[in-house]
Design a protein around this motif. Structure first.
Motif, PDB file in Angstrom:
ATOM      1  N   ILE A  14       0.490  24.026  20.788  1.00 20.33           N
ATOM      2  CA  ILE A  14      -0.749  24.793  20.622  1.00 20.33           C
ATOM      3  C   ILE A  14      -0.573  25.814  19.502  1.00 20.33           C
ATOM      4  N   TRP A  44      -0.100  15.761  21.749  1.00 22.85           N
ATOM      5  CA  TRP A  44      -1.245  16.265  20.990  1.00 22.85           C
ATOM      6  C   TRP A  44      -0.971  17.680  20.502  1.00 22.85           C
ATOM      7  N   PHE A  68      -3.187  21.335  19.589  1.00 18.71           N
ATOM      8  CA  PHE A  68      -4.454  22.039  19.854  1.00 18.71           C
ATOM      9  C   PHE A  68      -4.548  23.240  18.926  1.00 18.71           C
ATOM     10  N   PRO A  92      -9.359  22.817  14.554  1.00 16.49           N
ATOM     11  CA  PRO A  92      -8.651  21.532  14.472  1.00 16.49           C
ATOM     12  C   PRO A  92      -8.811  20.829  13.126  1.00 16.49           C
ATOM     13  N   PHE A 122      -6.647  18.515  18.709  1.00 23.74           N
ATOM     14  CA  PHE A 122      -7.928  18.781  19.369  1.00 23.74           C
ATOM     15  C   PHE A 122      -8.235  20.268  19.327  1.00 23.74           C
ATOM     16  N   SER A 123      -9.506  20.563  19.598  1.00 21.84           N
ATOM     17  CA  SER A 123      -9.901  21.968  19.718  1.00 21.84           C
ATOM     18  C   SER A 123      -9.279  22.553  20.982  1.00 21.84           C
ATOM     19  N   ILE A 124      -8.893  23.814  20.901  1.00 24.24           N
ATOM     20  CA  ILE A 124      -8.322  24.493  22.078  1.00 24.24           C
ATOM     21  C   ILE A 124      -9.359  24.565  23.215  1.00 24.24           C
ATOM     22  N   ASP A 128     -10.967  22.221  24.252  1.00 25.77           N
ATOM     23  CA  ASP A 128     -10.882  20.963  25.009  1.00 25.77           C
ATOM     24  C   ASP A 128      -9.571  20.833  25.804  1.00 25.77           C
ATOM     25  N   LEU A 129      -8.819  21.930  25.888  1.00 28.98           N
ATOM     26  CA  LEU A 129      -7.505  21.867  26.550  1.00 28.98           C
ATOM     27  C   LEU A 129      -7.608  21.287  27.969  1.00 28.98           C
ATOM     28  N   ARG A 146      -8.640  17.601  28.143  1.00 32.48           N
ATOM     29  CA  ARG A 146      -7.565  16.667  27.750  1.00 32.48           C
ATOM     30  C   ARG A 146      -6.446  16.613  28.784  1.00 32.48           C
TER      31      ARG A 146
END
Ligand code: ATP
Length: 222
Positions: A103, A127, A129, A133, A147-149, A151-152, A155
């Motif tokens: 992250i 992945w 984050f 992104p 991915f965007s944080i 979406d943590l 995901r």
């Protein structure tokens, strides 16, 4: 290293495991998993006392458990982490990968994500984050998805993630750690200087590169 110091002298899992208590087998998985995370931190050797301390048991218990399968440790030196992990995996007949996310895909994070060496050591970088992104993707030289944080949770729910590497700014670290704890992530490798308040079951390791450099600079001759 030419010799294999932690090879068992008598530890045929085929014949031996029938007499081994189930509780010991369960603890073997804990040892194996901890050894994997130690390897991740480049720790090559560990004493039974330290192994026990990290798992909330005493050194005698650790030695007794491992002695069920043979002579692994070297008196006075402890256990060789990589060797012991390989042996335990053989005994457990498991090849469980350690699943890692990262992250904060800035300069440091993107370098770590771009590094392919973790896979060879049994670590799967799943992945990355980041709050941004799109910008993060342009920094990474690997096929790992970013991915965007935001979406943590989306995901991670229903996924096994063992370790989260934190390379965010220090002031973002605690909020993310709290979210990771709620998601059941077991360990954090924290590259930020922020001290994290997380449940006791969660392992946190701090990597402070500036501190290490400062420490080394003390020994450097001017
Ligand atoms: P580095 O510290 O790795 O050199 P940097 O100086 O490029 O990185 P920082 O401000 O330290 O940038 O942020 C590291 C990365 O963390 C950046 O990519 C940034 O977008 C990302 N980031 C910042 N806040 C958050 C957050 N709350 N959640 C996820 N990622 C974040």
């Amino acid at each position: 290293m030419s010799e294999s110091p932690s090879s068992p002298t008598s530890g045929d899992p085929e014949n031996g495991s029938r007499k081994i208590p189930a509780a010991v087998i369960k603890r073997l998985s804990l040892y194996a998993r901890l050894l994997q995370s130690l390897e991740f931190q480049n720790i090559t050797r560990i004493s039974s006392a330290e192994l026990g301390r990290r798992l909330g048991m005493n050194a005698a218990q650790v030695r007794k458990d491992l002695a069920c399968f043979g002579q692994f440790g070297v008196p006075g030196l402890g256990y060789y982490v990589a060797d012991l992990r390989v042996q335990l995996r053989k005994i457990l007949r498991s090849d469980s990968e350690v699943r890692v996310i990262l992250i904060g895909v800035g300069n440091l994070g993107s370098a770590l994500l771009s590094y392919g060496g973790f896979l060879k050591q049994g670590f799967t970088m799943l992945w990355g984050f980041d709050v941004d992104p799109v910008a993060a993707r342009s920094r990474v030289r690997s096929a790992i998805e970013i991915f965007s944080i935001d979406d943590l949770e989306k995901r991670l729910i229903g996924q096994q993630v063992d370790i989260a590497v934190l390379t965010v700014p220090a002031d973002a670290a605690q909020a993310i750690a709290t979210r990771l704890a709620a998601l059941g992530v077991q360990a954090i490798l924290n590259f930020t200087p922020s001290r994290l308040d997380v449940p006791k079951v969660m392992q946190v390791r701090y990597v402070d590169l500036a501190l290490e450099l400062e420490n080394l600079s003390y020994y450097v001759q001017s």
